[in-house]
Design a protein around this motif. Structure first.
Motif, PDB file in Angstrom:
ATOM      1  N   MET A  34       0.831  -1.195   0.000  1.00  0.00           N
ATOM      2  CA  MET A  34       0.000   0.000   0.000  1.00  0.00           C
ATOM      3  C   MET A  34       0.869   1.251   0.000  1.00  0.00           C
ATOM      4  SD  MET A  34      -3.053  -1.005   2.656  1.00  0.00           S
ATOM      5  CE  MET A  34      -3.884   0.545   2.357  1.00  0.00           C
ATOM      6  N   LYS A  35       0.263   2.360  -0.340  1.00  0.00           N
ATOM      7  CA  LYS A  35       0.975   3.627  -0.324  1.00  0.00           C
ATOM      8  C   LYS A  35       0.419   4.507   0.803  1.00  0.00           C
ATOM      9  CE  LYS A  35       1.891   3.597  -5.280  1.00  0.00           C
ATOM     10  NZ  LYS A  35       1.667   4.303  -6.569  1.00  0.00           N
ATOM     11  N   PRO A  36       1.269   5.377   1.361  1.00  0.00           N
ATOM     12  CA  PRO A  36       0.771   6.261   2.426  1.00  0.00           C
ATOM     13  C   PRO A  36      -0.333   7.187   1.920  1.00  0.00           C
ATOM     14  CG  PRO A  36       3.174   6.249   2.340  1.00  0.00           C
ATOM     15  CD  PRO A  36       2.706   5.550   1.109  1.00  0.00           C
ATOM     16  N   SER A  83       2.815   3.279   5.322  1.00  0.00           N
ATOM     17  CA  SER A  83       2.560   2.483   4.122  1.00  0.00           C
ATOM     18  C   SER A  83       1.333   1.594   4.286  1.00  0.00           C
ATOM     19  CB  SER A  83       3.794   1.634   3.793  1.00  0.00           C
ATOM     20  OG  SER A  83       4.894   2.468   3.492  1.00  0.00           O
ATOM     21  N   MET A  84       1.111   1.105   5.512  1.00  0.00           N
ATOM     22  CA  MET A  84      -0.067   0.266   5.767  1.00  0.00           C
ATOM     23  C   MET A  84      -1.283   1.093   6.153  1.00  0.00           C
ATOM     24  SD  MET A  84       1.550  -3.086   7.678  1.00  0.00           S
ATOM     25  CE  MET A  84       2.519  -2.174   8.886  1.00  0.00           C
ATOM     26  N   ARG A  85      -1.096   2.412   6.173  1.00  0.00           N
ATOM     27  CA  ARG A  85      -2.156   3.367   6.540  1.00  0.00           C
ATOM     28  C   ARG A  85      -2.696   3.112   7.949  1.00  0.00           C
ATOM     29  NH1 ARG A  85      -5.158   5.907   1.294  1.00  0.00           N
ATOM     30  NH2 ARG A  85      -3.282   5.999  -0.005  1.00  0.00           N
ATOM     31  N   LEU A  86      -1.818   2.568   8.811  1.00  0.00           N
ATOM     32  CA  LEU A  86      -2.158   2.479  10.227  1.00  0.00           C
ATOM     33  C   LEU A  86      -1.913   3.821  10.904  1.00  0.00           C
ATOM     34  CD1 LEU A  86      -0.605  -1.016  11.015  1.00  0.00           C
ATOM     35  CD2 LEU A  86      -3.019  -0.455  10.660  1.00  0.00           C
TER      36      LEU A  86
END
Length: 274
Positions: A1-3, A41-44
């Motif tokens: 994933m992308k930020p 990157s994992m949008r956590l």
């Protein structure tokens, strides 16, 4: 994933960095990025702004100060690990850093960043806690020193305010005649530890810190405990957690085994120093 999209600032001074943070409540500080970037990157994590402090001079220094070691916010793990001053003044820092992740991560990740990230599975937060170190932070209300005993509030939660920047960490030096040891069990060297333990013995005082056992770095006092009872005495003050990596019962067994090992190793270290 992308930020997720975010604004980016690269200040040249601490004052500029503090100003940037004050203007955006949902901002994050970027130093080494080895914990933060995967979360992005994992949008956590989805901060509105990244304040990149890598352009601020002087934050990468490692110095001996007041009998201990002061590590700047941009000092990489690899640089701290390679420092002969650190090995001489406080060898527990070097012993623990040798277990931090893999070489590529140590080349970029920062010791202070690991401390601020407040991951109870990381090595450096428990080392700072066991040694009674401290963290210096700077914000709009000026600079303050946070003792390690007041730093960790919960899982991945520290007492550093959102508008403050960590500028350095201080590790007290090893007293004459004292000893230290560090050991951890992981599926593969460099992975997160299933359980880790660090010991400090000084005369009749015996203290052990644990990582990957509780939600926060935990230190227990085992002074006066017989060697055969160290593991059970430690467990009486701990409540090992269960997750997808290990059961609570398995972590308890690792605590029993590692506690005796590190205390014996620390005593051996102390005898060698004497």
């Amino acid at each position: 994933m992308k930020p997720a999209p975010f604004a980016y600032r690269r200040p040249g001074t601490i004052a500029e960095a503090v100003e940037a943070l004050a203007g955006e409540p949902n901002a994050k500080v970027l130093a080494g990025g080895q914990s933060l970037v995967p979360l992005l990157s994992m949008r956590l994590a989805a901060p509105a702004m990244l304040v990149d402090i890598n352009g601020i001079p002087g934050l990468d220094e490692v110095t001996v100060e007041d009998g201990g070691v002061r590590v700047g916010a941009l000092a990489r793990h690899a640089a701290v690990l390679a420092s002969p001053d650190v090995r001489r003044v406080q060898p527990l820092v070097s012993l623990a850093l040798a277990n931090v992740a893999h070489a590529t991560i140590r080349n970029r990740g920062t010791t202070v960043g690991s401390i601020v990230h407040a991951d109870a599975a990381a090595e450096m937060p428990v080392v700072l806690s066991l040694l009674g170190g401290s963290l210096d932070v700077e914000g709009p209300r000026g600079r303050r020193t946070i003792p390690a005993s007041e730093l960790y509030l919960g899982p991945l939660e520290s007492s550093v305010a959102h508008d403050e920047i960590a500028v350095s960490a201080y590790f007290p030096g090893l007293a004459a005649g004292a000893g230290v040891a560090f050991e951890e069990i992981a599926r593969r060297h460099g992975d997160y530890a299933l359980v880790g333990a660090a010991a400090l013995v000084d005369g009749d005082t015996v203290r052990v810190g644990y990582l990957s056992v509780s939600d926060v770095p935990t230190v227990v006092d085992l002074s006066g405990v017989a060697d055969d009872d160290l593991g059970e005495a430690a467990l009486a003050q701990l409540d090992p957690a269960e997750d997808i990596h290990a059961t609570a019962a398995y972590r308890a067994q690792l605590v029993r085994v590692l506690t005796g090992r590190v205390v014996r190793s620390a005593h051996t270290f102390a005898e060698g120093v004497r």
